[in-house]
Scaffold this motif. Structure first.
Motif, PDB file in Angstrom:
ATOM      1  N   LYS A 102       9.605 -18.887  -8.187  1.00  0.00           N
ATOM      2  CA  LYS A 102      10.587 -18.483  -8.797  1.00  0.00           C
ATOM      3  C   LYS A 102      10.829 -17.364  -9.594  1.00  0.00           C
ATOM      4  N   PRO A 103      10.744 -16.054  -8.760  1.00  0.00           N
ATOM      5  CA  PRO A 103      10.304 -14.871  -9.556  1.00  0.00           C
ATOM      6  C   PRO A 103      11.589 -14.368 -10.390  1.00  0.00           C
ATOM      7  N   ARG A 104      11.158 -13.913 -11.401  1.00  0.00           N
ATOM      8  CA  ARG A 104      11.939 -13.169 -12.262  1.00  0.00           C
ATOM      9  C   ARG A 104      12.360 -11.886 -12.064  1.00  0.00           C
ATOM     10  N   PRO A 105      13.403 -11.132 -12.392  1.00  0.00           N
ATOM     11  CA  PRO A 105      13.795  -9.739 -12.204  1.00  0.00           C
ATOM     12  C   PRO A 105      12.668  -8.869 -12.369  1.00  0.00           C
ATOM     13  N   GLY A 106      12.208  -8.034 -11.591  1.00  0.00           N
ATOM     14  CA  GLY A 106      11.356  -6.965 -11.552  1.00  0.00           C
ATOM     15  C   GLY A 106       9.900  -7.632 -11.419  1.00  0.00           C
ATOM     16  N   ALA A 107       9.574  -9.036 -11.023  1.00  0.00           N
ATOM     17  CA  ALA A 107       8.486  -9.288 -10.739  1.00  0.00           C
ATOM     18  C   ALA A 107       7.751  -8.782  -9.278  1.00  0.00           C
ATOM     19  N   THR A 108       6.691  -8.788  -9.629  1.00  0.00           N
ATOM     20  CA  THR A 108       5.597  -8.390  -8.181  1.00  0.00           C
ATOM     21  C   THR A 108       4.905  -9.839  -7.787  1.00  0.00           C
ATOM     22  N   LEU A 109       5.046  -9.863  -6.403  1.00  0.00           N
ATOM     23  CA  LEU A 109       4.684 -11.051  -5.735  1.00  0.00           C
ATOM     24  C   LEU A 109       3.388 -10.437  -4.793  1.00  0.00           C
ATOM     25  N   VAL A 110       2.527 -11.046  -4.574  1.00  0.00           N
ATOM     26  CA  VAL A 110       1.442 -10.676  -3.470  1.00  0.00           C
ATOM     27  C   VAL A 110       1.465 -11.991  -2.289  1.00  0.00           C
ATOM     28  N   VAL A 111       1.496 -11.477  -1.219  1.00  0.00           N
ATOM     29  CA  VAL A 111       1.527 -12.537  -0.169  1.00  0.00           C
ATOM     30  C   VAL A 111       0.248 -12.123   0.820  1.00  0.00           C
ATOM     31  N   THR A 112      -0.640 -13.073   0.583  1.00  0.00           N
ATOM     32  CA  THR A 112      -2.319 -12.982   1.255  1.00  0.00           C
ATOM     33  C   THR A 112      -1.940 -13.751   2.812  1.00  0.00           C
ATOM     34  N   GLY A 113      -2.041 -12.991   3.828  1.00  0.00           N
ATOM     35  CA  GLY A 113      -1.839 -13.403   5.293  1.00  0.00           C
ATOM     36  C   GLY A 113      -0.492 -13.147   5.556  1.00  0.00           C
ATOM     37  N   ALA A 114      -0.452 -12.481   6.764  1.00  0.00           N
ATOM     38  CA  ALA A 114       1.108 -11.996   7.346  1.00  0.00           C
ATOM     39  C   ALA A 114       1.156 -12.932   8.557  1.00  0.00           C
ATOM     40  N   GLY A 115       0.992 -14.265   8.606  1.00  0.00           N
ATOM     41  CA  GLY A 115       1.114 -15.065   9.718  1.00  0.00           C
ATOM     42  C   GLY A 115       2.540 -15.551   9.548  1.00  0.00           C
ATOM     43  N   ALA A 116       3.096 -16.799  10.171  1.00  0.00           N
ATOM     44  CA  ALA A 116       4.318 -17.358   9.973  1.00  0.00           C
ATOM     45  C   ALA A 116       4.616 -17.771   8.549  1.00  0.00           C
ATOM     46  N   VAL A 117       3.591 -18.413   7.878  1.00  0.00           N
ATOM     47  CA  VAL A 117       3.938 -18.769   6.577  1.00  0.00           C
ATOM     48  C   VAL A 117       4.098 -17.597   5.669  1.00  0.00           C
ATOM     49  N   GLY A 118       3.117 -16.638   5.702  1.00  0.00           N
ATOM     50  CA  GLY A 118       3.190 -15.397   4.637  1.00  0.00           C
ATOM     51  C   GLY A 118       4.204 -14.855   4.953  1.00  0.00           C
ATOM     52  N   LEU A 119       4.679 -14.625   6.159  1.00  0.00           N
ATOM     53  CA  LEU A 119       5.952 -13.630   6.555  1.00  0.00           C
ATOM     54  C   LEU A 119       7.158 -14.359   6.092  1.00  0.00           C
ATOM     55  N   SER A 120       7.162 -15.625   6.350  1.00  0.00           N
ATOM     56  CA  SER A 120       8.104 -16.453   5.700  1.00  0.00           C
ATOM     57  C   SER A 120       8.553 -16.355   4.343  1.00  0.00           C
TER      58      SER A 120
END
Length: 368
Positions: free
Chosen positions: A185-203
């Protein structure tokens, strides 16, 4: 009267998928017979087929089904014959977590979905030559031309949406999106990291683009997938063949760290590095599933500034609430799932599996 249909059966661990005729039991009061139109292939299917989980084999897998209702049990109220449906996981509907809107954490989730291979009472949904084989996978076993489905596993969708595109919403897309929307539930201005650019990661990347997060950092080892992640909404990418994850995140965030992490690889070293990239009060969501018994060491002092590590199943989603939203976002082009999908004929299931293992397909979808 039983229904005879063609199914992709895994005869034994590591044997692959072979098409054969099976029989489906008649729908019980809370079950639905669905003619399959499409089914996504997920890494969970491959892990079970390889013998990584004690699902009874021979058996029929498949848990991202999409199809048309042919018959319904006497107590079914969600759908009627002719309705178009997406299939997802099942749940008991009675335990505290189900009643609280968290059916992915149903007290009976493992036997009902992943390990049992049969209904809750032990009766078979799939037989072959009069002998029971593993079925009821995620309440559906959709690697077949017909599936006997728990009512709680299905969600009705509009008749004009392309089922061959929507099939992955039942697991992979729902999981990635739910990690972002239901947990981080990211707040305004948040930084998110997604490890793995498969189907789940890209979703997860596509879902993050629809939030007020301003930095979305995709992490992988395959340059083409990192480029796709940028096209789908990532503002930054990290190639861990050459760059250290935590150090690069610190550089991008001027030392602040990541407010949220979605870890999809299931790699213990990657999970440890992802957790190490968190800011104070940051949350790491572990989606990828390493082998049972694996441990990820976390320094207690690192956790003290409010950092959290959360496990996740299927996006912690209530399917009747989330899946229709995903359908609308995909249909409108706001979540371009079509960029992930590669279609195969049902008879080509083994080629689809090979392409996933080789990294040549992100999300294979079988068309019946």
């Amino acid at each position: 009267m039983t229904t005879t249909t063609a199914a992709a059966v895994v005869e034994s661990a590591g044997a692959g998928f072979s098409l054969t005729e099976v029989e489906l039991a008649d729908p019980r009061p809370d079950e639905v017979l669905v003619r399959m139109v499409a089914a996504g292939v997920c890494h969970t299917d491959l892990g079970v087929a390889a013998g990584g989980l004690p699902f009874p084999l021979p058996g029929v897998l498949g848990h991202e089904g999409a199809g048309v209702v042919e018959a319904v049990g006497s107590a079914v109220s969600r759908v009627k014959p002719g309705d178009h449906v997406l299939l997802s996981f099942t749940s008991c509907g009675r335990c505290a977590n189900c009643r609280d809107g968290h059916p992915a954490y149903c007290e009976a989730w493992l036997p009902l979905n992943l390990l049992g291979g049969a209904r809750a009472d032990g009766s078979a949904t799939v037989t072959r030559g009069g002998e029971a084989i593993g079925g009821h996978f995620f309440g559906q076993s959709s690697f077949a031309r017909h599936a006997l489905v728990d009512e709680r596993s299905l969600v009705k969708v509009p008749a004009d949406v392309p089922l061959e595109l929507m099939a992955p919403l039942g697991c992979g897309v729902q999981t990635g999106a739910g990690a972002v929307w239901n947990v981080l539930k990211p707040r305004p201005g948040a930084t998110l990291v997604v490890t793995g650019a498969g189907a789940v990661g890209l979703s997860a990347v596509m879902a993050a683009r629809l939030t007020p997060a301003t930095r979305i950092i995709a992490v992988d080892r395959v340059p083409a997938r990192l480029e796709l992640a940028r096209e789908l909404g990532a503002t930054h990418t990290i190639d861990t063949t050459s760059d250290d994850l935590a150090e690069t995140v610190a550089e991008i965030t001027s030392g602040h760290g990541a407010d949220g992490v979605v870890e999809t690889t299931g790699n213990i070293q990657m999970a440890s590095a992802a957790i190490g990239s968190l800011a104070a009060r940051g949350t790491a969501v572990l989606v990828g599933a390493p082998a049972f018994g694996s441990t990820v060491p976390v320094d207690v002092n690192f956790m003290l500034p409010g950092r959290q590590v959360v496990g996740l199943t299927l996006g912690d989603s209530e399917t009747e609430a989330l899946i229709p939203v995903l359908v609308e976002l995909v249909a409108s082009g706001r979540m371009p799932v079509d960029r992930l999908v590669k279609h195969y004929k049902f008879e080509e299931i083994q080629r689809a599996v090979g392409d996933v293992v080789a990294g040549e397909a992100i999300k294979p979808v079988l068309k019946f």
